[in-house]
Scaffold this active site. Structure first.
Site, short mmCIF file in Angstrom:
data_model
loop_
_atom_site.label_atom_id
_atom_site.label_comp_id
_atom_site.label_asym_id
_atom_site.label_seq_id
_atom_site.Cartn_x
_atom_site.Cartn_y
_atom_site.Cartn_z
N HIS A 56 -23.13 28.11 -30.13
CA HIS A 56 -23.20 28.77 -28.82
C HIS A 56 -24.04 30.05 -28.88
O HIS A 56 -23.97 30.88 -27.98
CB HIS A 56 -21.80 29.12 -28.32
CG HIS A 56 -20.85 27.98 -28.30
ND1 HIS A 56 -21.09 26.86 -27.54
CD2 HIS A 56 -19.68 27.76 -28.95
CE1 HIS A 56 -20.09 26.00 -27.72
NE2 HIS A 56 -19.23 26.52 -28.57
N HIS A 219 -19.09 22.25 -25.03
CA HIS A 219 -19.21 21.33 -26.16
C HIS A 219 -19.57 19.93 -25.69
O HIS A 219 -19.40 18.96 -26.40
CB HIS A 219 -17.89 21.25 -26.92
CG HIS A 219 -17.29 22.57 -27.22
ND1 HIS A 219 -16.37 23.18 -26.41
CD2 HIS A 219 -17.51 23.42 -28.25
CE1 HIS A 219 -16.04 24.35 -26.93
NE2 HIS A 219 -16.72 24.52 -28.04
#
Lengths: 332, 332
Positions: A56, A219
């Site tokens: 991320h 995700h």
């Protein structure tokens, strides 16, 4: 899978090597515990620690530094870090005033951070608190989460709580502010493509050439619905509507983050921001601060998310405080 | 083509709308001339103006602000801006000390900026100079260029010349420094995927699943060779070698930019930087400043480039001067 990597099972370690090498004035990296620590830990302030699965970036490692995080625990890609990493990081921050864990709401992260907190409460000579970020309005529960997921609102929480800690506030005060910011934040994301986790070697999910996913998680967890590819004007409506339906953003200044998921060019992000800004203005939302860019990504996923934070005077003032990290810098 | 856009022929206009909306404290946008101007033009300093085709964001619009550019002229995607845009931008900067055009070496850009310069020399009451950036060691001539292409070294030129102008140096001095920085800079890029120009609607070129392009240009122009996908360690060698073969980087501090082309996650960029840093260290190159991130992109292209600048004391000191733009911020 086309990626600039060596061993697919070693990407987090290898990236941390490069991160440490690039930014020695801002951070140090403990490669054993895969943690990033502020270059000059300050024992006289509350230490703020976050972490979670990697992939991320710049979240969380890019936000370690003055005015934001003291430490970041890096899990493998899209995988929670272990409790021992969190314990090591908490000690490495050397705070005497205490540690606040900022946890994105994913089952693994919550479990491991809470285990670390329990252990630290028995063995450490500083107090430990934790708070959970759950700002995603898209779904009630999801693949990896009981309750709402923690996504872009994390940036607001880390920045504002980070400024509170930097100003010398107590653990209780910093923790209260973090909770308040989370309560005032809402997010919604969309994806045009999947991403590929290096160790998996193939895309997490499949979207057809004319298909997008609305309400996507960071995700690649499924969102609310699959829809046809549409123009930016209509997409802005699909993003803004669920956020404004979930919370009343009128009456106070709003901080906005238009976030790119990793593979979407700035050109497209600004087109989308223009459309979203129009809709917010029509709805009467008073946006006073804006960030546009890749702040919380999903590897190379194409897509974007919008996060809004309804900021009272204290929150807005702390947002404006100086910050000096790899990925967020302003003020002195 | 999966993109967050409205009319594919209007992407630059639409993105500028969002850019203006997001950053009113730093910049203003003239939508007619598609130019970005510093929010508070300072007539008492040399104005630095750059520009070129869009699609490389944050270059150049993201670098308009204190300590860097005074204006940026935005062409359509991968297309030079017109002379009239440059003329309008030069006037909008309101400098009495003169204007320096920083031009990336592409035939269209050079022709149009030089035409603008000629016209301004006859009609404007301020002097105009121009200089050309040609830092790409990959190819001698290319699809859109006579001589070497201007790529990542542009960041060094804009930052360092920008600081010189901010300190009140004369047009001659600022221009000399810009030329010196370009001479001290070298770059080399690689691509894993193509990008898609919105108005074209299909990828600029094709790479097989196991194929990469070495020495790629920022518009997808062919490079030196197509090669098989390799690991980051070997890729670092393929990038560093042509740069060090082209110029001696020993004996002075070096500023390094590891640039993502748009679609490559930070995780991969840092892995590559770690490997490149190792090689530079072994070669005796004294890297003292490092940037890693998306600074000069090719839309959503996956890939990366390395730029090095051999900086004397003056250049390094100007590099460290404060800068406050949308995409580059440090210092006070």
């Amino acid at each position: 899978m086309k990626k600039i990597i060596n061993d697919p099972n070693n990407v987090v370690h290898d990236a941390l090597l490069g991160f440490a090498d690039a930014h020695p004035h801002l951070i140090t990296v403990d490669l054993d515990s895969k943690s990033v620590i502020r270059a000059n830990p300050n024992p006289d302030k509350v230490a703020i620690i976050s972490g979670g699965g990697s992939g991320h970036e710049p979240l969380h490692s890019g936000y370690v530094g003055k005015g934001m995080l003291d430490g970041a625990c890096c899990g493998e890609v899209f995988t929670s870090p272990e409790p021992q990493q969190m314990i090591d990081t908490a000690h490495a921050c050397k705070s005497t005033k205490g540690v606040l864990f900022i946890i994105k709401n994913y089952t693994g992260d919550v479990m491991n951070f809470e285990m670390a907190q329990e252990i630290l409460e028995t063995e450490a000579d500083f107090p430990v608190r934790s708070m959970i970020v759950d700002d995603d309005v898209a779904v009630k529960d999801s693949l990896y989460t009981a309750g709402r997921r923690g996504v872009g609102g994390t940036i607001f929480v880390e920045k504002i709580a980070g400024a509170a800690a930097e100003k010398g506030m107590s653990l209780q005060e910093v923790s209260d502010i973090a909770v308040k910011v989370n309560k005032a934040s809402r997010s919604y994301g969309i994806a045009l493509t999947s991403c590929t986790v290096p160790a998996a070697g193939k895309p997490t999910f499949q979207l057809e050439e004319n298909e997008i996913e609305l309400g996507i998680g960071i995700h690649g967890e499924p969102g609310r619905e699959r829809a046809s590819l549409c123009d930016a004007t209509y997409l802005a409506e699909k993003i803004v509507t669920p956020i404004l339906e979930d919370m009343d953003f009128l009456g106070e200044p709003v901080i906005a983050l238009l976030n790119g998921m990793g593979g979407t060019p700035l050109l497209e992000q600004y087109i989308l921001w223009g459309e979203i800004s129009n809709r917010l203005r029509i709805a009467g939302v008073d946006v006073q601060r804006v960030l546009v860019g890749n702040y919380i990504t999903s590897l190379e996923m194409a897509g974007a998310s919008l996060s809004l934070c309804k900021a009272d005077d204290q929150m807005l003032s702390l947002w404006d405080e100086p910050v000096s990290t790899v990925a967020m810098k302003w003020g002195n």
